[in-house]
Design an enzyme around this catalytic site. Structure first.
Site, PDB file in Angstrom:
ATOM      1  N   ARG A 260       0.831  -1.210   0.000  1.00 53.04           N
ATOM      2  CA  ARG A 260       0.000   0.000   0.000  1.00 53.04           C
ATOM      3  C   ARG A 260       0.855   1.245   0.000  1.00 53.04           C
ATOM      4  O   ARG A 260       1.830   1.334   0.726  1.00 53.04           O
ATOM      5  CB  ARG A 260      -0.923  -0.012   1.229  1.00 53.04           C
ATOM      6  CG  ARG A 260      -1.844  -1.225   1.195  1.00 53.04           C
ATOM      7  CD  ARG A 260      -2.877  -1.217   2.296  1.00 53.04           C
ATOM      8  NE  ARG A 260      -3.666  -2.438   2.194  1.00 53.04           N
ATOM      9  CZ  ARG A 260      -4.633  -2.774   3.042  1.00 53.04           C
ATOM     10  NH1 ARG A 260      -4.927  -1.968   4.057  1.00 53.04           N
ATOM     11  NH2 ARG A 260      -5.304  -3.887   2.871  1.00 53.04           N
ATOM     12  N   ARG A 275       1.996   0.796  10.420  1.00 51.84           N
ATOM     13  CA  ARG A 275       1.566   1.185   9.075  1.00 51.84           C
ATOM     14  C   ARG A 275       2.764   1.175   8.138  1.00 51.84           C
ATOM     15  O   ARG A 275       3.601   2.067   8.177  1.00 51.84           O
ATOM     16  CB  ARG A 275       0.933   2.585   9.121  1.00 51.84           C
ATOM     17  CG  ARG A 275       0.249   3.010   7.828  1.00 51.84           C
ATOM     18  CD  ARG A 275      -0.350   4.399   7.942  1.00 51.84           C
ATOM     19  NE  ARG A 275      -1.379   4.474   8.974  1.00 51.84           N
ATOM     20  CZ  ARG A 275      -2.653   4.134   8.796  1.00 51.84           C
ATOM     21  NH1 ARG A 275      -3.058   3.715   7.623  1.00 51.84           N
ATOM     22  NH2 ARG A 275      -3.506   4.230   9.790  1.00 51.84           N
ATOM     23  N   GLU A 347      -6.867  -1.900  14.645  1.00 53.19           N
ATOM     24  CA  GLU A 347      -7.459  -2.864  13.725  1.00 53.19           C
ATOM     25  C   GLU A 347      -6.464  -3.967  13.327  1.00 53.19           C
ATOM     26  O   GLU A 347      -5.343  -3.690  12.923  1.00 53.19           O
ATOM     27  CB  GLU A 347      -7.911  -2.093  12.474  1.00 53.19           C
ATOM     28  CG  GLU A 347      -8.434  -2.986  11.385  1.00 53.19           C
ATOM     29  CD  GLU A 347      -8.638  -2.211  10.081  1.00 53.19           C
ATOM     30  OE1 GLU A 347      -8.801  -0.977  10.135  1.00 53.19           O
ATOM     31  OE2 GLU A 347      -8.622  -2.851   9.017  1.00 53.19           O
ATOM     32  N   SER A 350     -10.594  -6.770   9.224  1.00 55.01           N
ATOM     33  CA  SER A 350     -11.734  -6.015   8.748  1.00 55.01           C
ATOM     34  C   SER A 350     -12.582  -6.991   7.953  1.00 55.01           C
ATOM     35  O   SER A 350     -12.139  -7.484   6.924  1.00 55.01           O
ATOM     36  CB  SER A 350     -11.214  -4.880   7.857  1.00 55.01           C
ATOM     37  OG  SER A 350     -12.196  -3.912   7.678  1.00 55.01           O
ATOM     38  N   ARG A 389       0.657  -6.754  12.588  1.00 53.11           N
ATOM     39  CA  ARG A 389      -0.004  -6.173  13.754  1.00 53.11           C
ATOM     40  C   ARG A 389      -0.274  -7.216  14.833  1.00 53.11           C
ATOM     41  O   ARG A 389      -0.239  -6.923  16.023  1.00 53.11           O
ATOM     42  CB  ARG A 389      -1.306  -5.476  13.340  1.00 53.11           C
ATOM     43  CG  ARG A 389      -1.032  -4.186  12.587  1.00 53.11           C
ATOM     44  CD  ARG A 389      -2.300  -3.404  12.313  1.00 53.11           C
ATOM     45  NE  ARG A 389      -1.994  -2.167  11.597  1.00 53.11           N
ATOM     46  CZ  ARG A 389      -2.913  -1.290  11.217  1.00 53.11           C
ATOM     47  NH1 ARG A 389      -4.199  -1.524  11.476  1.00 53.11           N
ATOM     48  NH2 ARG A 389      -2.572  -0.189  10.577  1.00 53.11           N
TER      49      ARG A 389
END
Length: 422
Positions: A260, A275, A347, A350, A389
């Site tokens: 990303r 991130r 998070e 999802s 994560r």
RNA sequence: GGAGAGGUGGCCGAGUGGUUGAAGGCGCUCCCCUGCUAAGGGAGUAUGGGCAGAAACCCAUCGAGGGUUCGAAUCCCUCCCUCUCCGCCA
């Protein structure tokens, strides 16, 4: 993509429903395009019909050995008129199609109103947050030299990571553990898929055309992109397919890297593994009958939660409010793991039901019975879980005062030890 | 990378300019026949759109996009993909 028929029937209702997610539908543009499309299509098809009939006459006459010149003359400038009109028609049609491709999915009726993640609704909380009799460290401190950002910056730049030794092994074991559970206990079939995909594939799941700037582009003879999530290649397994009803539901699990750009997040979450441009994920995807997708969302979410519970990680489940909902989702349940080093939930998964939104873009259909017309399937996906994560959550929740990390029981057979020392 | 052959419905496969959306077969659905099994006979069976649905009608689609033509699955161009052989490579 939304159903164009439903759109035509009641665009105002669609505009109203989209307000819940803060999307302002440009009704004036829509009506202009739709009206033009309708008129042009009717005109073009009338002309095409005329041409077809006359051409057939010419064919018949020629076979009979008659003089076809008068008939050819009669067709006259029909071709030229048709070219002009159909050119216009295709331009309008494309514009309308593009307009529709930029419109997000309708939120499900159960999605709570709200503008940002602040207004997400907590569904349930699981596990006890650890209590420390010392000041808890974050994962960057705990991992020490096993997390080598000096190296990753040199190799690639910011927002990448290098993991070393036992930490790299733990990362690998987490992937193995999650895959094992989903395959053996939750009935998913494992896939190995491409990480570089074409434009059609990215459009089907909804990343394109709207979010091209968030994607890594691969230069070449044809446009290709690095996948931002395994959802993209996996869901495209059923693109342009007509499935048999007996094949549903399809459950796929795959481990892939995700890439990303994080273009809109300068200065946000710059520390550690939270991130990054490249991370790993074990992804769950379900392709279901339209009547079964809401039940499937619950099941899929539970499959992801199972991993958190097995790892003894405290977490909560939240329903995303309209404003926080992703482009293609009708409803999303986020799983957020507790991170002592940040003193907040973050998070790790999802889980979304896209209903027929992706299926329509992907032309992913099934036949309810052998004589019936095709219908769109429903698609769902969820992380089961994000590896990076989860890894840092394990470090932070299981840290001990001496800097070692006690492993959750489920991972001991994979790692071969009970405690990690960095 | 070089040379060649290809891409047609759910599948196989015919089709080189004219009522071809597409022969034939397989599969599938319904009906008939047959005392089980096996087999046989008949009818039907692409997708999307014009148009919420049904019927009728019409339009589009033979890998994708352009072109030639009154008319293209068929001829021309570009691209994509698949297969075979050679080279290279983990």
């Amino acid at each position: 993509m939304l159903d164009p028929r439903r759109f035509r029937q009641d665009p105002e209702a669609i505009a109203e429903a989209l307000k819940l997610r803060g999307f302002e539908l440009d009704l004036a543009t829509y009506h202009d395009l739709e009206d033009a499309r309708h008129k042009l299509q009717t005109d073009v098809e009338t002309l095409q019909h005329e041409r077809n009939v006359k051409s057939k006459h010419i064919g018949v006459a020629k076979q009979r050995g008659e003089d076809i010149e008068p008939l050819v003359a009669e067709v006259g400038d029909l071709g030229a008129r048709l070219d002009e009109l159909s050119g216009e028609f295709h331009r309008v049609q494309e514009e309308l199609h593009d307009f529709l491709l930029h419109i997000p999915n309708l939120p499900d009726a159960s999605v709570p109103p709200g503008e940002s993640e602040e207004e997400n609704e907590e569904l349930r909380v699981w596990g006890d947050r650890p209590v420390f009799d010392f000041e808890p460290r974050d994962h960057v401190e705990i991992a020490g030299t096993s997390l080598d950002f000096e190296a990753s910056v040199r190799i690639s730049g910011s927002r990448f990571s290098v993991l070393k030794g036992e930490l790299a092994k733990l990362h690998r074991c987490l992937i193995q553990f999650m895959l094992d559970v989903h395959i053996a206990e939750h009935g998913y079939e494992e896939l190995y898929v491409p990480f570089i995909v074409n434009r059609e594939t990215m459009t089907a799941t909804g990343q394109l055309p709207k979010f091209e700037d968030d994607m890594f582009f691969v230069r070449g003879e044809i446009d290709r992109f690095l996948i931002p999530t395994a959802e993209v290649p996996i869901t495209n397994m059923v693109r342009d397919q007509i499935l048999d009803a007996s094949e549903l539901p399809i459950r796929y699990v795959s481990h892939t890297p995700c890439f990303r750009r994080e273009s809109g997040s300068h200065g946000k979450d710059t520390r550690g593994l939270i991130r990054v441009h490249q991370f790993e994920k074990v992804e769950l995807v379900q392709i279901t009958h339209p009547d079964a997708s809401w039940e499937a969302l619950e099941a899929l979410t539970n499959h992801a939660e199972t991993i958190l519970r097995r790892l003894d990680l405290p977490y909560r489940a939240v329903v995303l409010c309209g404003g926080d909902l992703g482009f293609a989702a009708a409803k999303t349940i986020d799983l957020e793991v507790w991170l002592p080093g940040f003193n907040r939930y973050r998070e790790v998964s999802s889980c979304s039901n896209f209903v027929d939104f992706q299926a329509r873009r992907a032309q992913a259909r099934f036949r309810p019975n052998p004589t019936a017309r095709t219908e769109f399937v429903h698609t769902l996906n969820g992380s089961g879980l994000a590896i990076g994560r989860t890894l840092l959550a394990i470090l932070e929740n299981n840290q001990q005062e001496d800097g070692t990390v006690r492993l959750p029981e489920a991972l001991v057979p994979y790692m071969g030890v009970e405690v990690l020392r960095f």
